[in-house]
Design a protein around this motif. Structure first.
Motif, short mmCIF file in Angstrom:
data_model
loop_
_atom_site.label_atom_id
_atom_site.label_comp_id
_atom_site.label_asym_id
_atom_site.label_seq_id
_atom_site.Cartn_x
_atom_site.Cartn_y
_atom_site.Cartn_z
N ILE A 13 14.98 35.40 118.30
CA ILE A 13 15.73 35.63 117.06
C ILE A 13 14.75 36.18 116.03
CG2 ILE A 13 16.96 34.45 115.20
CD1 ILE A 13 17.83 32.42 117.52
N ASN A 14 15.11 37.28 115.37
CA ASN A 14 14.16 37.92 114.45
C ASN A 14 14.67 38.04 113.02
OD1 ASN A 14 15.95 40.14 114.65
ND2 ASN A 14 14.74 41.07 116.29
N ARG A 15 15.83 37.45 112.74
CA ARG A 15 16.34 37.47 111.38
C ARG A 15 17.15 36.19 111.16
NH1 ARG A 15 20.91 39.18 108.41
NH2 ARG A 15 20.40 40.05 106.37
N LEU A 16 17.08 35.61 109.98
CA LEU A 16 17.83 34.41 109.63
C LEU A 16 18.75 34.70 108.45
CD1 LEU A 16 15.04 31.68 109.71
CD2 LEU A 16 16.79 32.06 111.46
N SER A 17 19.87 34.01 108.41
CA SER A 17 20.73 33.99 107.24
C SER A 17 20.88 32.54 106.83
CB SER A 17 22.10 34.62 107.55
OG SER A 17 22.89 34.69 106.38
N ILE A 18 20.24 32.18 105.73
CA ILE A 18 20.12 30.78 105.32
C ILE A 18 21.21 30.46 104.30
CG2 ILE A 18 18.59 29.04 104.35
CD1 ILE A 18 16.22 30.81 105.18
N GLY A 19 22.09 29.52 104.65
CA GLY A 19 23.25 29.19 103.83
C GLY A 19 22.90 28.20 102.72
N VAL A 20 22.39 28.70 101.61
CA VAL A 20 21.98 27.84 100.50
C VAL A 20 23.17 27.53 99.59
CG1 VAL A 20 20.55 27.73 98.42
CG2 VAL A 20 19.60 28.64 100.55
N GLN A 21 23.90 28.55 99.15
CA GLN A 21 25.08 28.49 98.26
C GLN A 21 24.72 28.14 96.83
OE1 GLN A 21 26.79 30.04 100.01
NE2 GLN A 21 26.70 29.27 102.09
N SER A 22 23.91 27.12 96.61
CA SER A 22 23.45 26.77 95.26
C SER A 22 22.22 25.88 95.38
CB SER A 22 24.54 26.05 94.47
OG SER A 22 24.08 25.66 93.18
N PHE A 23 21.43 25.83 94.30
CA PHE A 23 20.29 24.93 94.25
C PHE A 23 20.56 23.73 93.33
CE2 PHE A 23 18.49 29.01 95.44
CZ PHE A 23 17.63 28.67 96.47
N GLN A 24 21.74 23.64 92.77
CA GLN A 24 22.03 22.60 91.79
C GLN A 24 22.83 21.47 92.43
OE1 GLN A 24 23.43 24.51 88.10
NE2 GLN A 24 22.45 26.38 88.85
N ALA A 25 22.35 20.25 92.20
CA ALA A 25 22.89 19.09 92.90
C ALA A 25 24.39 18.93 92.69
CB ALA A 25 22.15 17.83 92.44
N SER A 26 24.86 19.13 91.47
CA SER A 26 26.28 18.92 91.21
C SER A 26 27.14 19.92 91.96
CB SER A 26 26.56 19.02 89.70
OG SER A 26 26.20 20.30 89.20
#
Length: 380
Positions: A120-133
């Motif tokens: 695998i040579n590429r990732l798609s990282i599902g963050v969506q937000s960095f804020q806890a709420s």
């Protein structure tokens, strides 16, 4: 349409399991109960492939996308063995882009390196937000620190190419909240950012019990401020919700937007194949994981032919999402339909300032009215 003019071929693989179903998610994903059936699912995928080989002929696989669900739940050994099996029947192009969707909450130390070693040579990282709420409202299982670690560990594991998924227009989100998410992501210098607005889709928990979303004025302000922020940091929009640095576009998604072909493997996966006789067919696989695993016979649940009258809309609803659009010649090459069949509509749209001359591309005003443009190409 001759065999030599057939579109590039990609492969989509669907892994349907996740830790917990998110309230906004309308994908075919199922909360995992018990152990992951890695061996059984790999066997089912490779067995499923046998039925799809008739659409391949001698075309190499240019891109692979492993989506879900949460594909990063699967082990690196699963992907090692899966790709060994795929290569027995398919030719992967030497420069094939192979993308895995990964959720920060499923990534213990060292797993990224195993994925890289599996090919695998590429990732798609599902963050969506960095804020806890916001993460809590969205039902995500990771926190901001896990998201930051995931980006750092991806680069440390040798992933020069990775995407960060971010949502905006979240419940009670302000302009400052949305821009703070972008700044946090950009501090880790991802080559690609997918930044898309939350929508309430049918058959989701949010659709049944809608949360309080920002008003239209706030949504517009978020979109404008976000575009300015991304552009100011060297990201260029090449599609409605996709931004990249240094031309690092998602080649797999570009093949979708340019009406390319793609095989479909996995529970609920959808594919599209152009045959040498010019027929273009969509097909989809059995949705329920248990039924897919235990299927006797074909795992294809249905298929439909895209008739010539339907192809202009099918093509344009994807191609016009691209900031640069496509060359006019690609229309006939991918649809088998002469461009003259839609010339009257194109001429009218150009006269109205919605399309650029001599290219299938929206103007800035046309991008705002894309849905209205597409209405012009609805079949009888």
């Amino acid at each position: 349409m001759t065999d030599t003019s057939r579109p590039p071929l990609s492969l989509y693989i669907h892994v349907p399991w996740c830790v917990r179903k998110c309230p906004y998610c309308d994908f075919n994903s199922h909360a995992l109960t018990g152990d992951l059936p890695e061996g059984a699912y790999r066997h089912a995928l490779l067995e499923d492939l046998q039925e799809d080989l008739g659409g391949v002929d001698n075309r190499p696989i240019d891109t692979v996308f492993i989506g879900g669900g949460t594909p990063s739940l699967m082990s690196a050994d699963f992907y090692h063995c899966l790709f060994d099996g795929l290569r027995e029947h398919l030719t992967l192009a030497p420069d094939a882009e192979i993308t895995l969707e990964a959720n920060p909450g499923t990534l213990e130390q060292g797993r990224f390196r195993g994925f890289r070693e599996a090919g695998i040579n590429r990732l798609s990282i599902g963050v969506q937000s960095f804020q806890a709420s916001h993460l809590e409202v969205l039902g995500r299982i990771h926190d901001a620190d896990a998201a930051r670690r995931a980006m750092d560990e991806a680069r440390a594991a040798g992933f020069e190419r990775f995407n960060v998924d971010l949502m905006h227009g979240l419940p009670d989100q302000t302009v400052n909240d949305a821009i703070a998410d972008l700044h946090t992501a950009m501090a880790h210098e991802p080559p690609h950012i997918s930044w898309y607005q939350l929508t309430l889709e049918p058959n989701t928990a949010f659709y049944s019990a809608p949360p309080r979303l920002p008003d239209e004025e706030t949504l517009a302000a978020i979109a404008d401020a976000g575009a300015e922020t991304l552009s100011g940091s060297g990201y260029r929009p090449y599609e409605v919700s996709a931004w990249s640095r240094d031309g690092d576009i998602a080649r797999h998604n570009l093949n979708y937007w340019q009406f390319g072909d793609y095989l479909a493997l996995g529970a609920g996966a959808h594919g599209k194949i152009t045959f040498p006789n010019g027929e273009i067919r969509r097909y989809w696989k059995t949705r329920q994981p248990a039924a897919y695993l235990n299927r006797l016979g074909s795992r294809t649940a249905g298929q439909s032919t895209i008739e010539p009258s339907e192809r202009p809309l099918e093509f344009l609803m994807n191609a016009l999402r691209l900031t640069d659009g496509v060359e006019e010649a690609l229309f006939e090459a991918r649809t088998g339909v002469p461009l003259s069949s839609i010339q009257n509509e194109l001429t009218a749209l150009r006269q109205e300032g919605l399309l650029t001359p001599d290219r299938l591309q929206t103007t800035p005003m046309g991008q705002r009215y894309l849905d209205s443009i597409l209405q012009r190409f609805l079949g009888d």
